[in-house]
Scaffold this motif. Structure first.
Motif, PDB file in Angstrom:
ATOM      1  N   TYR A   1      -0.709   1.742 -13.708  1.00 27.11           N
ATOM      2  CA  TYR A   1       0.087   0.519 -13.619  1.00 27.11           C
ATOM      3  C   TYR A   1       0.431  -0.004 -15.012  1.00 27.11           C
ATOM      4  N   GLN A   2      -0.540   0.023 -15.913  1.00 27.45           N
ATOM      5  CA  GLN A   2      -0.274  -0.422 -17.291  1.00 27.45           C
ATOM      6  C   GLN A   2       0.766   0.471 -17.958  1.00 27.45           C
ATOM      7  N   ASP A   3       0.655   1.782 -17.745  1.00 27.03           N
ATOM      8  CA  ASP A   3       1.653   2.712 -18.293  1.00 27.03           C
ATOM      9  C   ASP A   3       3.033   2.427 -17.711  1.00 27.03           C
ATOM     10  N   PHE A   4       3.082   2.109 -16.432  1.00 25.70           N
ATOM     11  CA  PHE A   4       4.343   1.775 -15.771  1.00 25.70           C
ATOM     12  C   PHE A   4       4.962   0.529 -16.389  1.00 25.70           C
TER      13      PHE A   4
ATOM     14  N   GLN B   1       0.823  -1.205   0.000  1.00 22.39           N
ATOM     15  CA  GLN B   1       0.000   0.000   0.000  1.00 22.39           C
ATOM     16  C   GLN B   1       0.854   1.251   0.000  1.00 22.39           C
ATOM     17  N   ARG B   2       1.995   1.192   0.625  1.00 21.93           N
ATOM     18  CA  ARG B   2       2.853   2.371   0.712  1.00 21.93           C
ATOM     19  C   ARG B   2       3.565   2.656  -0.597  1.00 21.93           C
ATOM     20  N   TRP B   3       3.996   1.624  -1.276  1.00 24.53           N
ATOM     21  CA  TRP B   3       4.860   1.815  -2.428  1.00 24.53           C
ATOM     22  C   TRP B   3       4.177   1.645  -3.772  1.00 24.53           C
ATOM     23  N   PHE B   4       3.015   1.022  -3.835  1.00 20.26           N
ATOM     24  CA  PHE B   4       2.441   0.700  -5.132  1.00 20.26           C
ATOM     25  C   PHE B   4       1.008   1.193  -5.277  1.00 20.26           C
ATOM     26  N   ILE B   5       0.788   2.439  -4.981  1.00 19.28           N
ATOM     27  CA  ILE B   5      -0.540   3.007  -5.141  1.00 19.28           C
ATOM     28  C   ILE B   5      -0.638   3.577  -6.548  1.00 19.28           C
ATOM     29  N   ALA B   6      -1.515   2.990  -7.335  1.00 21.89           N
ATOM     30  CA  ALA B   6      -1.686   3.436  -8.726  1.00 21.89           C
ATOM     31  C   ALA B   6      -3.029   2.941  -9.239  1.00 21.89           C
ATOM     32  N   THR B   7      -3.575   3.672 -10.194  1.00 17.95           N
ATOM     33  CA  THR B   7      -4.781   3.199 -10.861  1.00 17.95           C
ATOM     34  C   THR B   7      -4.370   2.085 -11.825  1.00 17.95           C
ATOM     35  N   ASP B   8      -5.343   1.365 -12.346  1.00 14.04           N
ATOM     36  CA  ASP B   8      -5.038   0.317 -13.325  1.00 14.04           C
ATOM     37  C   ASP B   8      -4.319   0.895 -14.542  1.00 14.04           C
ATOM     38  N   GLN B   9      -4.745   2.064 -14.991  1.00 13.54           N
ATOM     39  CA  GLN B   9      -4.109   2.682 -16.153  1.00 13.54           C
ATOM     40  C   GLN B   9      -2.675   3.109 -15.841  1.00 13.54           C
TER      41      GLN B   9
END
Length: 97
Positions: free
Chosen positions: A67-70, A57-65
């Motif tokens: 995350y896909q961009d990442f 929760q601390r390090w990987f907060i992102a929307t699905d989009q």
């Protein structure tokens, strides 16, 4: 030293929980197999899992989009730059090998 539960501090808090006979037996056997008390085995397991949950929760907060961009950025090759080319073509001095 085990990093999941800190043995230097006295245990002063009580946590009550209920388990099925199967769960309790499984936990006891696993605790014995790892040479831990039942309490230490349960606490180590629970604390380790709690740290993973909170780290996610601390390090990987992102929307699905996001995350896909990442993922696209991770998979894309790095652009070659003159500085990288020079660095990678440099042969180390014989004394540095």
């Amino acid at each position: 030293m085990d990093t999941t539960t800190d043995q230097r501090w006295p245990k002063s808090q009580r946590i009550n929980l209920r388990a099925t006979a199967r769960q309790e037996g499984l936990l006891r056997r696993a605790a014995e197999a790892t040479d831990h008390t039942l309490t230490d085995f349960i606490l180590d397991s629970a604390v380790s899992n709690a740290q993973r949950v909170l780290a996610d929760q601390r390090w990987f907060i992102a929307t699905d989009q996001q995350y896909q961009d990442f993922l696209v950025l991770l998979d894309a090759p790095l652009p070659s730059t003159e500085r990288f080319d020079r660095l990678f073509s440099h042969r180390p001095h014989p004394a540095q090998q």
